[in-house]
Design a protein around this motif. Structure first.
Motif, PDB file in Angstrom:
ATOM      1  N   LEU A  99       0.838  -1.202   0.000  1.00  0.00           N
ATOM      2  CA  LEU A  99       0.000   0.000   0.000  1.00  0.00           C
ATOM      3  C   LEU A  99       0.871   1.250   0.000  1.00  0.00           C
ATOM      4  N   TRP A 100       1.940   1.209   0.848  1.00  0.00           N
ATOM      5  CA  TRP A 100       2.872   2.352   0.929  1.00  0.00           C
ATOM      6  C   TRP A 100       3.557   2.570  -0.426  1.00  0.00           C
ATOM      7  N   ARG A 101       4.015   1.471  -1.022  1.00  0.00           N
ATOM      8  CA  ARG A 101       4.734   1.589  -2.296  1.00  0.00           C
ATOM      9  C   ARG A 101       3.802   2.036  -3.426  1.00  0.00           C
ATOM     10  N   THR A 102       2.578   1.526  -3.409  1.00  0.00           N
ATOM     11  CA  THR A 102       1.624   1.928  -4.447  1.00  0.00           C
ATOM     12  C   THR A 102       1.288   3.414  -4.297  1.00  0.00           C
ATOM     13  N   THR A 103       1.115   3.851  -3.058  1.00  0.00           N
ATOM     14  CA  THR A 103       0.825   5.267  -2.813  1.00  0.00           C
ATOM     15  C   THR A 103       1.978   6.135  -3.330  1.00  0.00           C
ATOM     16  N   ALA A 104       3.211   5.699  -3.065  1.00  0.00           N
ATOM     17  CA  ALA A 104       4.375   6.454  -3.541  1.00  0.00           C
ATOM     18  C   ALA A 104       4.392   6.510  -5.068  1.00  0.00           C
ATOM     19  N   ARG A 105       4.022   5.414  -5.687  1.00  0.00           N
ATOM     20  CA  ARG A 105       4.038   5.348  -7.149  1.00  0.00           C
ATOM     21  C   ARG A 105       2.973   6.237  -7.798  1.00  0.00           C
TER      22      ARG A 105
END
Lengths: 292, 196
Positions: B70-76
Protein backbone atom coordinates in the motif's frame (compact mmCIF):
# COMPACT_ATOMS: atom_id res chain seq x y z
CA UNK A 1 33.24 -14.87 -36.91
CA UNK A 2 31.07 -17.85 -37.80
CA UNK A 3 32.29 -21.24 -38.79
CA UNK A 4 30.87 -23.51 -41.47
CA UNK A 5 29.44 -25.69 -38.69
CA UNK A 6 27.64 -22.66 -37.20
CA UNK A 7 26.20 -21.76 -40.61
CA UNK A 8 24.98 -25.31 -41.16
CA UNK A 9 23.41 -25.34 -37.70
CA UNK A 10 21.67 -22.03 -38.38
CA UNK A 11 20.32 -23.32 -41.70
CA UNK A 12 18.81 -26.41 -40.11
CA UNK A 13 17.54 -24.52 -37.05
CA UNK A 14 15.74 -21.78 -39.00
CA UNK A 15 12.76 -23.82 -40.29
CA UNK A 16 12.18 -25.34 -36.85
CA UNK A 17 12.43 -21.99 -35.09
CA UNK A 18 10.20 -20.38 -37.71
CA UNK A 19 7.52 -23.02 -37.17
CA UNK A 20 7.67 -22.43 -33.41
CA UNK A 21 7.40 -18.66 -33.80
CA UNK A 22 4.43 -19.06 -36.16
CA UNK A 23 2.62 -21.18 -33.58
CA UNK A 24 3.46 -18.68 -30.82
CA UNK A 25 2.15 -15.84 -32.99
CA UNK A 26 -1.04 -17.72 -33.86
CA UNK A 27 -1.71 -18.51 -30.19
CA UNK A 28 -0.89 -15.05 -28.83
CA UNK A 29 -3.93 -13.67 -26.93
CA UNK A 30 -3.76 -10.32 -28.74
CA UNK A 31 -3.81 -12.08 -32.12
CA UNK A 32 -6.77 -14.20 -31.07
CA UNK A 33 -8.53 -11.05 -29.84
CA UNK A 34 -7.85 -9.33 -33.17
CA UNK A 35 -9.39 -12.31 -34.99
CA UNK A 36 -12.51 -12.20 -32.81
CA UNK A 37 -12.88 -8.44 -33.35
CA UNK A 38 -12.31 -8.77 -37.11
CA UNK A 39 -14.93 -11.51 -37.45
CA UNK A 40 -17.47 -9.84 -35.16
CA UNK A 41 -17.22 -6.37 -36.67
CA UNK A 42 -17.28 -7.70 -40.23
CA UNK A 43 -20.45 -9.64 -39.47
CA UNK A 44 -22.07 -6.68 -37.69
CA UNK A 45 -21.32 -4.05 -40.36
CA UNK A 46 -21.81 -5.32 -43.93
CA UNK A 47 -21.71 -2.46 -46.50
CA UNK A 48 -25.30 -3.12 -47.65
CA UNK A 49 -27.74 -0.53 -48.97
CA UNK A 50 -28.82 0.55 -45.46
CA UNK A 51 -25.32 1.13 -44.14
CA UNK A 52 -23.23 4.31 -44.09
CA UNK A 53 -20.73 2.53 -46.37
CA UNK A 54 -23.24 1.98 -49.20
CA UNK A 55 -21.52 4.57 -51.45
CA UNK A 56 -18.04 3.10 -51.03
CA UNK A 57 -18.89 -0.62 -50.62
CA UNK A 58 -15.88 -2.33 -48.99
CA UNK A 59 -13.32 0.28 -50.12
CA UNK A 60 -12.99 1.82 -46.64
CA UNK A 61 -12.97 -1.55 -44.86
CA UNK A 62 -9.21 -2.28 -45.04
CA UNK A 63 -8.78 -0.07 -41.96
CA UNK A 64 -10.02 -3.08 -39.95
CA UNK A 65 -7.25 -5.54 -40.91
CA UNK A 66 -4.70 -2.71 -41.05
CA UNK A 67 -5.40 -1.78 -37.42
CA UNK A 68 -6.25 -5.22 -36.05
CA UNK A 69 -3.42 -7.10 -37.76
CA UNK A 70 -0.98 -4.23 -38.29
CA UNK A 71 -1.09 -2.21 -35.04
CA UNK A 72 -1.82 -5.30 -32.94
CA UNK A 73 0.93 -7.07 -34.88
CA UNK A 74 3.48 -4.41 -33.87
CA UNK A 75 2.83 -5.14 -30.21
CA UNK A 76 2.61 -8.94 -30.65
CA UNK A 77 5.89 -9.11 -32.54
CA UNK A 78 7.67 -6.88 -30.04
CA UNK A 79 6.53 -9.12 -27.19
CA UNK A 80 7.55 -12.29 -29.07
CA UNK A 81 10.95 -10.75 -29.77
CA UNK A 82 11.46 -9.83 -26.12
CA UNK A 83 10.38 -13.34 -25.07
CA UNK A 84 12.82 -14.87 -27.58
CA UNK A 85 15.65 -12.65 -26.30
CA UNK A 86 14.82 -13.45 -22.67
CA UNK A 87 14.87 -17.18 -23.44
CA UNK A 88 18.23 -16.84 -25.19
CA UNK A 89 19.59 -14.80 -22.28
CA UNK A 90 18.36 -17.34 -19.73
CA UNK A 91 19.90 -20.21 -21.69
CA UNK A 92 23.33 -18.54 -21.69
CA UNK A 93 25.07 -19.65 -24.87
CA UNK A 94 22.50 -20.54 -27.53
CA UNK A 95 23.39 -22.58 -30.61
CA UNK A 96 21.65 -20.19 -33.03
CA UNK A 97 22.61 -16.62 -33.88
CA UNK A 98 20.42 -13.58 -33.24
CA UNK A 99 20.06 -13.21 -37.02
CA UNK A 100 18.53 -16.69 -37.27
CA UNK A 101 16.12 -15.89 -34.43
CA UNK A 102 15.24 -12.59 -36.14
CA UNK A 103 14.51 -14.42 -39.41
CA UNK A 104 12.40 -16.98 -37.56
CA UNK A 105 10.42 -14.19 -35.90
CA UNK A 106 10.00 -12.45 -39.25
CA UNK A 107 8.70 -15.70 -40.73
CA UNK A 108 5.80 -15.62 -38.31
CA UNK A 109 4.24 -12.72 -40.26
CA UNK A 110 2.76 -15.41 -42.54
CA UNK A 111 0.14 -15.91 -39.80
CA UNK A 112 -1.42 -12.39 -39.93
CA UNK A 113 -0.70 -12.28 -43.66
CA UNK A 114 -2.79 -15.42 -44.24
CA UNK A 115 -5.69 -13.89 -42.30
CA UNK A 116 -5.34 -10.63 -44.24
CA UNK A 117 -5.42 -12.53 -47.55
CA UNK A 118 -8.62 -14.33 -46.51
CA UNK A 119 -10.11 -10.99 -45.51
CA UNK A 120 -8.99 -9.53 -48.85
CA UNK A 121 -10.99 -12.28 -50.56
CA UNK A 122 -14.03 -11.22 -48.52
CA UNK A 123 -13.50 -7.55 -49.42
CA UNK A 124 -13.29 -8.32 -53.17
CA UNK A 125 -16.36 -10.55 -52.94
CA UNK A 126 -18.19 -7.89 -50.88
CA UNK A 127 -17.32 -5.20 -53.43
CA UNK A 128 -19.20 -7.16 -56.11
CA UNK A 129 -21.96 -8.38 -53.79
CA UNK A 130 -22.72 -4.87 -52.46
CA UNK A 131 -21.59 -2.59 -55.32
CA UNK A 132 -21.32 1.15 -54.56
CA UNK A 133 -24.51 3.18 -55.05
CA UNK A 134 -25.00 5.15 -58.28
CA UNK A 135 -23.80 8.39 -56.65
CA UNK A 136 -21.01 6.52 -54.85
CA UNK A 137 -17.38 6.05 -55.69
CA UNK A 138 -16.88 6.36 -59.50
CA UNK A 139 -15.54 2.88 -60.25
CA UNK A 140 -15.92 3.38 -64.01
CA UNK A 141 -13.50 6.29 -63.81
CA UNK A 142 -10.82 4.69 -61.65
CA UNK A 143 -11.18 1.05 -62.77
CA UNK A 144 -11.79 -2.21 -60.93
CA UNK A 145 -8.07 -3.00 -60.75
CA UNK A 146 -7.62 0.29 -58.83
CA UNK A 147 -10.21 -0.96 -56.32
CA UNK A 148 -8.53 -4.37 -55.97
CA UNK A 149 -5.12 -2.75 -55.52
CA UNK A 150 -6.38 -0.26 -52.91
CA UNK A 151 -7.99 -3.11 -50.95
CA UNK A 152 -4.75 -5.10 -51.14
CA UNK A 153 -2.30 -2.33 -50.29
CA UNK A 154 -4.39 -0.96 -47.42
CA UNK A 155 -5.53 -4.28 -45.98
CA UNK A 156 -2.95 -6.97 -46.71
CA UNK A 157 0.49 -5.32 -46.72
CA UNK A 158 0.03 -3.66 -43.27
CA UNK A 159 -0.60 -7.14 -41.82
CA UNK A 160 3.06 -7.88 -42.58
CA UNK A 161 4.36 -4.33 -42.21
CA UNK A 162 3.05 -3.81 -38.66
CA UNK A 163 4.70 -6.91 -37.20
CA UNK A 164 7.95 -6.20 -39.07
CA UNK A 165 7.98 -2.67 -37.66
CA UNK A 166 7.43 -4.19 -34.21
CA UNK A 167 10.44 -6.44 -34.83
CA UNK A 168 12.63 -3.48 -35.79
CA UNK A 169 11.52 -1.46 -32.75
CA UNK A 170 12.04 -4.38 -30.38
CA UNK A 171 15.55 -4.94 -31.77
CA UNK A 172 16.64 -1.29 -31.74
CA UNK A 173 14.55 0.25 -28.91
CA UNK A 174 14.49 -2.32 -26.12
CA UNK A 175 13.32 0.28 -23.57
CA UNK A 176 10.11 -0.46 -21.70
CA UNK A 177 7.01 0.92 -23.41
CA UNK A 178 8.81 2.00 -26.58
CA UNK A 179 6.65 -0.05 -28.96
CA UNK A 180 3.18 0.91 -27.60
CA UNK A 181 4.20 4.58 -27.58
CA UNK A 182 5.58 4.22 -31.13
CA UNK A 183 2.29 2.65 -32.23
CA UNK A 184 0.34 5.70 -31.00
CA UNK A 185 2.83 8.10 -32.62
CA UNK A 186 2.43 6.16 -35.89
CA UNK A 187 -1.37 6.50 -35.65
CA UNK A 188 -0.96 10.24 -35.03
CA UNK A 189 1.22 10.60 -38.14
CA UNK A 190 -1.12 8.48 -40.26
CA UNK A 191 -4.17 10.46 -39.09
CA UNK A 192 -2.51 13.74 -40.09
CA UNK A 193 -1.47 12.32 -43.48
CA UNK A 194 -4.65 10.43 -44.34
CA UNK A 195 -5.60 12.94 -47.02
CA UNK A 196 -7.89 15.21 -45.04
CA UNK A 197 -5.60 18.23 -45.35
CA UNK A 198 -5.25 19.48 -48.91
CA UNK A 199 -1.58 20.64 -48.67
CA UNK A 200 -0.53 17.16 -47.44
CA UNK A 201 -2.48 15.12 -49.99
CA UNK A 202 0.40 14.50 -52.41
CA UNK A 203 3.07 13.64 -49.86
CA UNK A 204 0.62 11.51 -47.87
CA UNK A 205 1.81 8.55 -49.97
CA UNK A 206 5.13 8.58 -48.11
CA UNK A 207 3.23 7.17 -45.12
CA UNK A 208 2.78 3.41 -44.53
CA UNK A 209 -1.02 3.86 -44.47
CA UNK A 210 -3.27 6.45 -46.07
CA UNK A 211 -6.63 6.84 -47.78
CA UNK A 212 -7.28 6.79 -51.53
CA UNK A 213 -10.98 7.62 -51.31
CA UNK A 214 -13.68 8.60 -48.85
CA UNK A 215 -15.16 11.54 -47.06
CA UNK A 216 -12.48 14.14 -46.65
CA UNK A 217 -13.53 16.71 -44.08
CA UNK A 218 -11.10 19.59 -44.52
CA UNK A 219 -12.53 22.93 -43.45
CA UNK A 220 -13.03 24.42 -46.92
CA UNK A 221 -14.60 21.27 -48.40
CA UNK A 222 -16.30 19.85 -45.33
CA UNK A 223 -17.61 16.36 -45.85
CA UNK A 224 -16.79 16.15 -49.58
CA UNK A 225 -16.51 12.60 -50.94
CA UNK A 226 -13.48 12.25 -53.14
CA UNK A 227 -11.00 9.97 -54.86
CA UNK A 228 -7.52 11.23 -54.07
CA UNK A 229 -4.54 11.53 -56.38
CA UNK A 230 -1.76 8.96 -56.64
CA UNK A 231 -1.11 5.44 -57.81
CA UNK A 232 -2.01 2.58 -55.45
CA UNK A 233 0.10 0.24 -57.66
CA UNK A 234 3.36 2.12 -57.06
CA UNK A 235 2.38 2.74 -53.46
CA UNK A 236 1.98 -1.02 -52.99
CA UNK A 237 5.48 -1.56 -54.41
CA UNK A 238 6.77 1.15 -52.04
CA UNK A 239 5.16 -0.61 -49.05
CA UNK A 240 6.64 -3.99 -50.01
CA UNK A 241 10.07 -2.34 -50.18
CA UNK A 242 9.48 -0.75 -46.76
CA UNK A 243 8.75 -4.23 -45.37
CA UNK A 244 11.95 -5.59 -46.94
CA UNK A 245 13.87 -2.62 -45.54
CA UNK A 246 12.42 -3.24 -42.07
CA UNK A 247 13.65 -6.83 -42.14
CA UNK A 248 17.15 -5.72 -43.15
CA UNK A 249 17.19 -3.06 -40.38
CA UNK A 250 16.16 -5.70 -37.84
CA UNK A 251 18.98 -7.99 -39.04
CA UNK A 252 21.48 -5.12 -38.86
CA UNK A 253 21.34 -5.31 -35.05
CA UNK A 254 23.82 -8.16 -35.19
CA UNK A 255 27.26 -7.43 -36.52
CA UNK A 256 27.47 -10.41 -38.87
CA UNK A 257 27.54 -9.37 -42.56
CA UNK A 258 26.78 -5.77 -41.63
CA UNK A 259 28.52 -4.28 -44.68
CA UNK A 260 26.48 -6.48 -47.04
CA UNK A 261 23.24 -5.61 -45.25
CA UNK A 262 24.01 -1.87 -45.37
CA UNK A 263 24.56 -2.12 -49.14
CA UNK A 264 21.29 -4.05 -49.51
CA UNK A 265 19.48 -1.45 -47.38
CA UNK A 266 20.85 1.35 -49.58
CA UNK A 267 19.53 -0.39 -52.71
CA UNK A 268 16.12 -0.93 -51.08
CA UNK A 269 16.09 2.71 -49.94
CA UNK A 270 16.74 4.01 -53.45
CA UNK A 271 14.09 1.72 -54.98
CA UNK A 272 11.59 2.73 -52.26
CA UNK A 273 12.25 6.43 -52.93
CA UNK A 274 11.65 5.88 -56.68
CA UNK A 275 8.41 3.94 -56.03
CA UNK A 276 7.20 6.60 -53.59
CA UNK A 277 7.91 9.32 -56.17
CA UNK A 278 6.02 7.35 -58.83
CA UNK A 279 3.13 6.71 -56.41
CA UNK A 280 2.80 10.48 -55.94
CA UNK A 281 3.18 11.49 -59.60
CA UNK A 282 1.41 8.61 -61.41
CA UNK A 283 -2.17 7.25 -61.22
CA UNK A 284 -5.17 9.52 -60.63
CA UNK A 285 -3.73 12.97 -61.38
CA UNK A 286 -6.42 15.23 -59.94
CA UNK A 287 -8.85 14.82 -57.06
CA UNK A 288 -12.25 13.48 -58.17
CA UNK A 289 -15.21 14.78 -56.14
CA UNK A 290 -18.27 12.55 -56.38
CA UNK A 291 -21.84 12.18 -55.07
CA UNK A 292 -23.48 14.17 -52.28
CA UNK B 1 8.06 8.37 -0.17
CA UNK B 2 9.05 10.96 -2.80
CA UNK B 3 12.62 9.65 -2.85
CA UNK B 4 11.29 6.14 -3.46
CA UNK B 5 9.03 7.39 -6.26
CA UNK B 6 11.89 9.29 -7.91
CA UNK B 7 13.98 6.12 -8.01
CA UNK B 8 11.29 3.56 -8.71
CA UNK B 9 9.21 5.14 -11.48
CA UNK B 10 10.12 5.00 -15.20
CA UNK B 11 10.33 8.79 -15.55
CA UNK B 12 11.70 8.95 -19.15
CA UNK B 13 8.79 6.77 -20.28
CA UNK B 14 6.24 8.82 -18.30
CA UNK B 15 7.59 12.10 -19.69
CA UNK B 16 7.40 10.63 -23.22
CA UNK B 17 3.81 9.52 -22.61
CA UNK B 18 2.90 12.96 -21.23
CA UNK B 19 4.48 14.66 -24.27
CA UNK B 20 2.64 12.42 -26.75
CA UNK B 21 -0.66 12.96 -24.87
CA UNK B 22 -0.11 16.74 -25.08
CA UNK B 23 0.62 16.46 -28.81
CA UNK B 24 -2.48 14.31 -29.43
CA UNK B 25 -4.77 16.71 -27.56
CA UNK B 26 -3.25 19.73 -29.30
CA UNK B 27 -4.08 18.16 -32.69
CA UNK B 28 -7.62 17.43 -31.41
CA UNK B 29 -7.92 21.06 -30.23
CA UNK B 30 -6.99 22.39 -33.68
CA UNK B 31 -9.04 20.01 -35.83
CA UNK B 32 -11.69 18.34 -33.62
CA UNK B 33 -13.99 17.35 -36.50
CA UNK B 34 -11.37 15.34 -38.36
CA UNK B 35 -8.86 14.36 -35.68
CA UNK B 36 -11.26 13.32 -32.92
CA UNK B 37 -10.07 9.65 -32.84
CA UNK B 38 -6.81 10.91 -31.36
CA UNK B 39 -8.72 11.82 -28.17
CA UNK B 40 -9.39 8.10 -27.61
CA UNK B 41 -5.76 7.28 -28.46
CA UNK B 42 -4.67 9.79 -25.79
CA UNK B 43 -6.95 8.12 -23.22
CA UNK B 44 -5.50 4.70 -24.07
CA UNK B 45 -1.92 5.93 -23.82
CA UNK B 46 -2.67 7.68 -20.53
CA UNK B 47 -4.04 4.44 -19.09
CA UNK B 48 -0.96 2.58 -20.35
CA UNK B 49 1.26 5.18 -18.65
CA UNK B 50 -0.65 4.71 -15.40
CA UNK B 51 -0.20 0.94 -15.68
CA UNK B 52 3.56 1.31 -16.23
CA UNK B 53 3.74 3.28 -12.96
CA UNK B 54 2.72 0.11 -11.08
CA UNK B 55 5.42 -2.20 -12.45
CA UNK B 56 7.95 -3.38 -9.90
CA UNK B 57 10.96 -4.88 -11.74
CA UNK B 58 12.62 -5.70 -8.40
CA UNK B 59 9.48 -7.31 -6.91
CA UNK B 60 11.33 -10.42 -5.75
CA UNK B 61 13.40 -8.26 -3.36
CA UNK B 62 11.03 -5.40 -2.62
CA UNK B 63 8.02 -7.55 -1.76
CA UNK B 64 9.87 -9.00 1.22
CA UNK B 65 10.89 -5.55 2.53
CA UNK B 66 9.12 -4.07 5.60
CA UNK B 67 7.33 -1.37 3.56
CA UNK B 68 3.83 -2.54 2.64
CA UNK B 69 2.52 -2.70 -0.90
CA UNK B 70 0.00 0.00 0.00
CA UNK B 71 2.87 2.35 0.93
CA UNK B 72 4.73 1.59 -2.30
CA UNK B 73 1.62 1.93 -4.45
CA UNK B 74 0.82 5.27 -2.81
CA UNK B 75 4.38 6.45 -3.54
CA UNK B 76 4.04 5.35 -7.15
CA UNK B 77 0.95 7.52 -7.56
CA UNK B 78 3.35 10.46 -8.02
CA UNK B 79 3.75 9.27 -11.63
CA UNK B 80 -0.01 9.18 -12.02
CA UNK B 81 -0.22 12.74 -10.66
CA UNK B 82 2.14 13.88 -13.44
CA UNK B 83 0.11 12.09 -16.14
CA UNK B 84 -3.27 13.27 -14.87
CA UNK B 85 -1.95 16.81 -14.38
CA UNK B 86 -0.88 16.91 -18.02
CA UNK B 87 -4.18 15.35 -19.08
CA UNK B 88 -6.36 17.84 -17.18
CA UNK B 89 -4.27 20.76 -18.46
CA UNK B 90 -4.50 19.55 -22.07
CA UNK B 91 -8.26 19.03 -21.78
CA UNK B 92 -8.69 22.46 -20.20
CA UNK B 93 -6.64 24.00 -23.01
CA UNK B 94 -8.77 22.22 -25.65
CA UNK B 95 -12.11 22.73 -23.84
CA UNK B 96 -13.66 24.85 -26.64
CA UNK B 97 -13.05 22.04 -29.16
CA UNK B 98 -14.52 19.20 -27.10
CA UNK B 99 -18.12 19.45 -28.32
CA UNK B 100 -19.29 21.08 -25.07
CA UNK B 101 -18.23 18.05 -23.00
CA UNK B 102 -14.79 18.84 -21.52
CA UNK B 103 -15.73 17.35 -18.14
CA UNK B 104 -16.74 14.01 -19.69
CA UNK B 105 -13.53 13.94 -21.75
CA UNK B 106 -11.45 14.67 -18.64
CA UNK B 107 -13.31 11.92 -16.78
CA UNK B 108 -12.51 9.38 -19.52
CA UNK B 109 -8.79 9.88 -18.94
CA UNK B 110 -9.05 9.90 -15.16
CA UNK B 111 -11.24 6.77 -15.01
CA UNK B 112 -9.16 4.88 -17.59
CA UNK B 113 -5.97 5.66 -15.62
CA UNK B 114 -7.61 4.74 -12.30
CA UNK B 115 -8.85 1.46 -13.80
CA UNK B 116 -5.36 0.65 -15.11
CA UNK B 117 -3.82 1.37 -11.69
CA UNK B 118 -6.53 -0.70 -9.96
CA UNK B 119 -6.02 -3.72 -12.22
CA UNK B 120 -2.20 -3.51 -12.02
CA UNK B 121 -2.30 -3.10 -8.21
CA UNK B 122 -4.65 -6.06 -7.92
CA UNK B 123 -2.28 -8.18 -10.04
CA UNK B 124 0.67 -6.93 -7.95
CA UNK B 125 -1.18 -8.05 -4.81
CA UNK B 126 -1.45 -11.51 -6.41
CA UNK B 127 2.32 -11.65 -6.92
CA UNK B 128 2.79 -10.44 -10.51
CA UNK B 129 5.92 -8.29 -10.75
CA UNK B 130 5.21 -6.30 -13.91
CA UNK B 131 1.50 -6.41 -14.68
CA UNK B 132 1.56 -2.86 -16.05
CA UNK B 133 3.61 -3.77 -19.10
CA UNK B 134 1.24 -6.59 -19.96
CA UNK B 135 -1.81 -4.38 -19.47
CA UNK B 136 -0.29 -1.54 -21.51
CA UNK B 137 0.47 -3.96 -24.36
CA UNK B 138 -3.24 -4.82 -24.43
CA UNK B 139 -4.76 -1.40 -23.73
CA UNK B 140 -2.86 0.59 -26.35
CA UNK B 141 -3.80 -1.45 -29.46
CA UNK B 142 -7.37 -2.18 -28.35
CA UNK B 143 -8.23 1.40 -27.33
CA UNK B 144 -6.39 2.86 -30.34
CA UNK B 145 -8.33 0.56 -32.65
CA UNK B 146 -11.63 1.39 -30.96
CA UNK B 147 -10.92 5.14 -31.16
CA UNK B 148 -9.80 5.10 -34.80
CA UNK B 149 -12.24 2.61 -36.33
CA UNK B 150 -15.22 3.49 -34.05
CA UNK B 151 -16.78 0.14 -34.98
CA UNK B 152 -20.13 0.26 -33.13
CA UNK B 153 -20.50 3.89 -31.99
CA UNK B 154 -24.25 3.57 -31.31
CA UNK B 155 -24.00 0.41 -29.16
CA UNK B 156 -20.74 1.10 -27.32
CA UNK B 157 -19.99 4.85 -27.36
CA UNK B 158 -16.69 4.73 -25.48
CA UNK B 159 -15.45 7.90 -27.18
CA UNK B 160 -18.50 9.85 -28.30
CA UNK B 161 -18.11 12.40 -31.05
CA UNK B 162 -19.96 15.66 -31.84
CA UNK B 163 -23.10 16.80 -30.05
CA UNK B 164 -25.47 14.79 -32.25
CA UNK B 165 -26.55 11.32 -31.06
CA UNK B 166 -27.06 10.19 -34.70
CA UNK B 167 -23.42 10.96 -35.49
CA UNK B 168 -22.18 9.03 -32.47
CA UNK B 169 -22.40 11.75 -29.82
CA UNK B 170 -24.24 9.76 -27.16
CA UNK B 171 -22.45 11.35 -24.23
CA UNK B 172 -25.02 10.23 -21.64
CA UNK B 173 -24.60 6.51 -22.46
CA UNK B 174 -20.85 6.99 -22.63
CA UNK B 175 -20.82 8.48 -19.13
CA UNK B 176 -22.76 5.47 -17.81
CA UNK B 177 -20.20 3.09 -19.38
CA UNK B 178 -17.30 5.02 -17.86
CA UNK B 179 -18.97 5.11 -14.44
CA UNK B 180 -19.38 1.32 -14.59
CA UNK B 181 -15.65 1.07 -15.39
CA UNK B 182 -14.93 3.33 -12.42
CA UNK B 183 -17.05 1.13 -10.11
CA UNK B 184 -15.26 -2.04 -11.24
CA UNK B 185 -11.91 -0.29 -10.79
CA UNK B 186 -12.83 0.81 -7.25
CA UNK B 187 -13.85 -2.76 -6.37
CA UNK B 188 -10.56 -4.15 -7.73
CA UNK B 189 -8.56 -1.54 -5.84
CA UNK B 190 -10.33 -2.33 -2.56
CA UNK B 191 -9.73 -6.06 -3.16
CA UNK B 192 -6.05 -5.37 -3.84
CA UNK B 193 -5.62 -3.27 -0.69
CA UNK B 194 -7.42 -5.85 1.46
CA UNK B 195 -5.42 -8.81 0.13
CA UNK B 196 -2.09 -6.98 -0.30
Amino acid sequence: MTTLADDALDRTALPQLARKEMVRYALHPLFLLSLVLLLTLTTLNPPDADSASADTSTILFPILPAALLGIFGMIIMARLTRASDRAAEAAGTVPTSQATRTLALASSVVVPLAVALLYYGYLVWGFHHWPPTADGIPVAEVGTSWVYTVLFTQGVIPAAGGPLLGLVLARWLPQRGAVPVAAVVLVLAVMLMQGVFEPLREIRLAMPWTHFAGQMGAEDEAGAHMVLTGSPYWWGAYLVLLCAGALVVALLREDQQRARLVRLLAVIGVLAAVCCFLAITEGVNSTIVYGH
Amino acid sequence: MVRYAIRALPWPLLVTVATVVLALMEVVRRWPWTMWPLEGCAVGLLAAGAAWCCDEPAAAMVDSAPRSMLWRTTARLLGLVLLLGVWVLSVAHARDSLFEHPVEVALQGVIASAAAVAWATWRRSRGAAKPGGLLAAGIVPVVTFWAVARPIPQSLPLFPYTTSVELGGDWASSLVIWLVVAAVAATLLIAAVLTG
